[in-house]
Scaffold this active site. Sequence first.
Site, PDB file in Angstrom:
ATOM      1  N   ARG A  86       0.852  -1.197   0.000  1.00  0.00           N
ATOM      2  CA  ARG A  86       0.000   0.000   0.000  1.00  0.00           C
ATOM      3  C   ARG A  86       0.885   1.243   0.000  1.00  0.00           C
ATOM      4  NH1 ARG A  86      -1.685   0.735   4.337  1.00  0.00           N
ATOM      5  NH2 ARG A  86      -1.136  -1.161   5.441  1.00  0.00           N
ATOM      6  N   TYR A 214      -1.609  -3.142  -6.832  1.00  0.00           N
ATOM      7  CA  TYR A 214      -1.417  -3.846  -5.557  1.00  0.00           C
ATOM      8  C   TYR A 214      -2.748  -4.015  -4.814  1.00  0.00           C
ATOM      9  CZ  TYR A 214      -0.350  -4.976  -0.805  1.00  0.00           C
ATOM     10  OH  TYR A 214      -0.359  -5.609   0.410  1.00  0.00           O
ATOM     11  N   LYS A 223      -9.602  -2.500   1.588  1.00  0.00           N
ATOM     12  CA  LYS A 223      -9.360  -1.365   2.490  1.00  0.00           C
ATOM     13  C   LYS A 223     -10.209  -0.153   2.103  1.00  0.00           C
ATOM     14  CE  LYS A 223      -6.167  -3.713   4.508  1.00  0.00           C
ATOM     15  NZ  LYS A 223      -6.383  -4.246   5.843  1.00  0.00           N
ATOM     16  N   HIS A 243     -10.498  -2.474  11.526  1.00  0.00           N
ATOM     17  CA  HIS A 243      -9.404  -3.309  11.015  1.00  0.00           C
ATOM     18  C   HIS A 243      -9.166  -4.426  12.044  1.00  0.00           C
ATOM     19  CE1 HIS A 243      -4.971  -3.380   9.445  1.00  0.00           C
ATOM     20  NE2 HIS A 243      -5.734  -4.233   8.787  1.00  0.00           N
ATOM     21  N   SER A 264      -1.192  -3.803  10.202  1.00  0.00           N
ATOM     22  CA  SER A 264      -0.899  -4.709   9.093  1.00  0.00           C
ATOM     23  C   SER A 264       0.361  -5.532   9.358  1.00  0.00           C
ATOM     24  CB  SER A 264      -0.683  -3.898   7.819  1.00  0.00           C
ATOM     25  OG  SER A 264      -1.759  -3.026   7.632  1.00  0.00           O
ATOM     26  N   CYS A 266       0.988  -7.862  11.501  1.00  0.00           N
ATOM     27  CA  CYS A 266       1.345  -8.121  12.903  1.00  0.00           C
ATOM     28  C   CYS A 266       0.684  -9.408  13.389  1.00  0.00           C
ATOM     29  CB  CYS A 266       0.931  -6.963  13.804  1.00  0.00           C
ATOM     30  SG  CYS A 266       1.955  -5.515  13.612  1.00  0.00           S
ATOM     31  N   ASP A 293      -9.254  -9.920   8.918  1.00  0.00           N
ATOM     32  CA  ASP A 293      -8.724  -8.576   8.638  1.00  0.00           C
ATOM     33  C   ASP A 293      -9.712  -7.440   8.936  1.00  0.00           C
ATOM     34  OD1 ASP A 293      -6.583  -6.922   7.695  1.00  0.00           O
ATOM     35  OD2 ASP A 293      -7.647  -6.657   5.810  1.00  0.00           O
ATOM     36  N   ARG A 386       2.045 -12.357  -0.728  1.00  0.00           N
ATOM     37  CA  ARG A 386       0.709 -12.625  -0.176  1.00  0.00           C
ATOM     38  C   ARG A 386       0.065 -13.843  -0.811  1.00  0.00           C
ATOM     39  NH1 ARG A 386      -1.816  -8.538   3.371  1.00  0.00           N
ATOM     40  NH2 ARG A 386      -0.222  -6.936   3.558  1.00  0.00           N
TER      41      ARG A 386
HETATM   42  C1  OXD Z   1      -3.071  -4.657   5.268  1.00  0.00           C
HETATM   43  C2  OXD Z   1      -3.717  -5.795   4.599  1.00  0.00           C
HETATM   44  O1  OXD Z   1      -2.164  -4.033   4.690  1.00  0.00           O
HETATM   45  O2  OXD Z   1      -4.561  -6.442   5.246  1.00  0.00           O
HETATM   46  O3  OXD Z   1      -3.459  -4.352   6.402  1.00  0.00           O
HETATM   47  O4  OXD Z   1      -3.426  -6.067   3.424  1.00  0.00           O
HETATM   48 MN    MN Z   2      -5.105  -5.469   7.086  1.00  0.00          MN
END
Ligand code: OXD
Ligand code: MN
Length: 600
Positions: A86, A214, A223, A243, A264, A266, A293, A386
């Site tokens: 991002r 992306y 998001k 989130h 993100s 974590c 998420d 990912r």
């Molecule tokens: C983030 C995702 O960046 O979930 O938080 O992709």
């Molecule tokens: Mn996320």
Amino acid sequence: MPEHFTPANMSFEAAFRGEPNQHLQSWLADVFSLCDPERIILCTGEPAQQQELLDCGVLDGVFIPLNQQKLPGCYLHRSHPNDVARTEQCTYICAPHKDFAGPTNNWMASRQAYGLLRGLFAHSMRGRTCYIIPFLLGPVGCPLTRVGIEVTDSLYVAASMSIMTRVGLPALEVLGDSDDFTRCLHSIGDCDPQRRYICHFPLDNTIWSFGSGYGGNALLGKKCMALRMAGYMGLQQGWMAEHMLITGVQHNEQKSYVAAAFPSACGKTNFAMLIPPESYKRRGWRVTTVGDDIAWLWVDHRDGRLRGINPEAGYFGVLPGTNWQTNPNAMSTMAHDTIFTNTALLPDGDVWWEGKTLEPPPHAIDWTGQPWTPDCGRKAAHPNSRFTAPMKNNPALDEAAMDPAGVPISAIIFGGRRSSTIPLVYQAFNWIHGVYVGATLGSETTAASTGKTGVVRRDPMAMLPFMGYSISDYLIHWFRMRRKMADCPRIFHVNWFRKNNRGEYLWPGYGENIRILEWILNRCQGKASAVESLLGWMPRIQDINLSGIEVKPADLAEAQRVDSEAFKAELLAGEELFLKMAGELPKEMIFQRELLISRL
Ligand code: OXD
Ligand code: MN
């Protein structure tokens, strides 16, 4: 070839199989006249069409088919090397006045943004195929479920959206002849970072994203809509878009659900798919995933409890570090029908990323397409590589994951990645204090966003990059939500990442986090002891079950240590956010800060 029509023979009636929605039709006509695509494909979400999209992607070089014996239905996508995460600096909240976006968002005046992006979108799809993707966020029948329509010229986006959301005719049925849909326009353009804009117009229910393919910038249901736009809808309609993961915990013959917000990369996906250690399994403990998420939360007026759904239908999880030990459920989830992005490719058509196996493979093709060996000094997979997989692949999917009634939330957990200062777990004194704890959350930055990694930044409720309006209004909304609830979830803070002075983690994390969850759930039921500390309620060493693990009580004590000097520095670091909010800081936040100072 998938069902398609061209602007010249445009037959909405045929394409939409019935009466087309007039609002949708006129928006699409505007978009097509601006972007000028050559061919238009309506995404139906049907498996046969998804396969055709993937096959076309293979022909176009968008997807590399993987070893279909080992990984049926799986493909590798390599993004442009300048487009791997991002880009918060290119993400804007657009409204007539800056106050709407608040001090933590980039703002652009709506008129200016529309003007600038119209210029970029003009003829951007000339000679290209464009995809109309009707999608639903949330299960059919849920009061929060919302319709989005994404128009994109990216085949990767079209194929990924069918995994991440409920795509196709059900979305058009829910829409009916209403005007209430989020207008999502996306073009990858020439993928030039100088001409990359992710613009949100919450007042117009519109998202325009240009110049990036992306996930977080281009899968506009994620998001952009499920957090930024939905956040603003929630502000107006009395619900919340957060989130957060949602996970179900079967324990002591009961089922409870918790929601947890971590920044993100974590470990939200790991926590949402946690497998308890054997000793817990024998006692009947099981963890199931509702979402990994994003959570949409509302108060059920019948019992005054907070309920939640996962608006998505798939996972877009971080790969490095994921393996059969750390997250077997994620490994099973991505065993078929998955798109991998920016991993390494092995000679037998399998994928690899750092941490997938203890021993690296002797040779691979790295995420940029170059030959790779373990000693070449480069990473094989991108740190933000990912997997995109349907949630129905998850062996631990919660039985209520698709239930339009959602699930009742007993606890909200905030957490960050902090190598020092922040204890393993504590409980906020009450909701208002919990909002303060969430609002002052700090975490070390990760590869999920471009920019420096490993620096502590304030990330209120792990929402800093995903706030669709002003942070002051957002915090006030959190305080107000409490008034709707008869019995509110208890709020906790965790940190799995604290290290000792030799740089080793003090807590093993992963499946062992169930031990912390046990204390949390027992606290929610008034069954566990705690002592009052500077920060909130904390377990004593004997309140955490350490049987069967190698964590020494002294290490747990170290993981829980609250150092008031370090906390004074923490408080000062938090001032940065308070200063930004200056005159608009909600008074509850000021009181909580004063109380913390007096405790310190
Ligand atoms: C983030 C995702 O960046 O979930 O938080 O992709
Ligand atoms: Mn996320």
